[in-house]
Motif scaffolding. Structure first.
Motif, PDB file in Angstrom:
ATOM      1  N   VAL A 163       0.855  -1.182   0.000  1.00 56.74           N
ATOM      2  CA  VAL A 163       0.000   0.000   0.000  1.00 56.74           C
ATOM      3  C   VAL A 163       0.893   1.234   0.000  1.00 56.74           C
ATOM      4  O   VAL A 163       1.656   1.450   0.922  1.00 56.74           O
ATOM      5  CB  VAL A 163      -0.915   0.016   1.247  1.00 56.74           C
ATOM      6  CG1 VAL A 163      -1.685   1.314   1.329  1.00 56.74           C
ATOM      7  CG2 VAL A 163      -1.849  -1.163   1.223  1.00 56.74           C
ATOM      8  N   ASP A 180      -0.554   4.268  -0.749  1.00 56.18           N
ATOM      9  CA  ASP A 180      -1.509   5.350  -0.544  1.00 56.18           C
ATOM     10  C   ASP A 180      -1.423   5.863   0.881  1.00 56.18           C
ATOM     11  O   ASP A 180      -1.720   5.150   1.832  1.00 56.18           O
ATOM     12  CB  ASP A 180      -2.915   4.819  -0.837  1.00 56.18           C
ATOM     13  CG  ASP A 180      -3.990   5.871  -0.714  1.00 56.18           C
ATOM     14  OD1 ASP A 180      -3.665   7.040  -0.412  1.00 56.18           O
ATOM     15  OD2 ASP A 180      -5.156   5.522  -0.918  1.00 56.18           O
ATOM     16  N   ALA A 230      -4.419   5.469   3.219  1.00 53.65           N
ATOM     17  CA  ALA A 230      -4.783   4.186   3.815  1.00 53.65           C
ATOM     18  C   ALA A 230      -4.597   4.293   5.325  1.00 53.65           C
ATOM     19  O   ALA A 230      -3.759   5.060   5.806  1.00 53.65           O
ATOM     20  CB  ALA A 230      -3.902   3.073   3.250  1.00 53.65           C
ATOM     21  N   GLU A 261      -2.813  -0.417   8.330  1.00 56.34           N
ATOM     22  CA  GLU A 261      -2.676  -1.110   7.046  1.00 56.34           C
ATOM     23  C   GLU A 261      -1.322  -0.797   6.406  1.00 56.34           C
ATOM     24  O   GLU A 261      -0.663  -1.685   5.858  1.00 56.34           O
ATOM     25  CB  GLU A 261      -3.818  -0.686   6.120  1.00 56.34           C
ATOM     26  CG  GLU A 261      -3.878  -1.448   4.829  1.00 56.34           C
ATOM     27  CD  GLU A 261      -5.084  -1.040   3.992  1.00 56.34           C
ATOM     28  OE1 GLU A 261      -4.923  -0.994   2.758  1.00 56.34           O
ATOM     29  OE2 GLU A 261      -6.154  -0.757   4.556  1.00 56.34           O
ATOM     30  N   ARG A 262      -0.896   0.442   6.483  1.00 55.85           N
ATOM     31  CA  ARG A 262       0.400   0.817   5.905  1.00 55.85           C
ATOM     32  C   ARG A 262       1.551   0.153   6.657  1.00 55.85           C
ATOM     33  O   ARG A 262       2.551  -0.248   6.060  1.00 55.85           O
ATOM     34  CB  ARG A 262       0.559   2.335   5.889  1.00 55.85           C
ATOM     35  CG  ARG A 262      -0.352   2.980   4.844  1.00 55.85           C
ATOM     36  CD  ARG A 262      -0.181   4.474   4.754  1.00 55.85           C
ATOM     37  NE  ARG A 262      -0.943   5.091   5.844  1.00 55.85           N
ATOM     38  CZ  ARG A 262      -0.502   6.067   6.614  1.00 55.85           C
ATOM     39  NH1 ARG A 262       0.697   6.574   6.417  1.00 55.85           N
ATOM     40  NH2 ARG A 262      -1.254   6.555   7.573  1.00 55.85           N
TER      41      ARG A 262
END
Length: 124
Positions: free
Chosen positions: A20, A22, A25, A29-30
């Motif tokens: 990821v 983005d 995010a 999650e990152r």
């Protein structure tokens, strides 16, 4: 912002997406995607999919606490892997600091691996 604590259990991967990138995010999650870039030097699977990450806690100041293990106490990277994990987590945008604790209890077993990791290693 409240603190978040995530205990990791083996899971089935449902997407084949890459890391990821983005910055919109969620931070958790990152961090997980960053952890997936670290590979055990003797096993062609990343440490997250191997189930070496036991816990990830993000406090209200975005300091990240990681509890992890290694496949065996005699692992040749026992001295360097926690530092690599710490630096990788610190490099994630939005993380203000990171601390890694290496634990041996509970001991790691192949049951902690994702289905994808077991497939990669021919264990399914």
């Amino acid at each position: 912002m409240s603190a978040r604590r995530v205990l990791f259990q083996p899971q089935v991967e449902t997407s084949g997406g890459g890391p990821v990138a983005d910055s919109d995010a969620p931070l958790e999650e990152r961090i997980v995607e960053a952890l997936k870039t670290i590979y055990d030097p003797e096993i062609p699977v990343n440490i997250y999919e191997l189930g070496l990450i036991y816990e990830l806690h993000i406090d209200q100041d975005n300091k990240v606490f990681v509890t992890m293990t290694l496949t065996t106490p005699g692992c040749p990277v026992a001295g360097s892997m926690p530092g690599q994990v710490e630096q990788t987590v610190k490099s994630v945008e939005g993380v203000n600091d990171a601390e890694v604790e290496l634990v041996w209890d509970p001991p790691w077993t192949i049951d902690r691996m994702t289905e994808e990791a077991r497939l990669t290693l021919g264990l399914l």
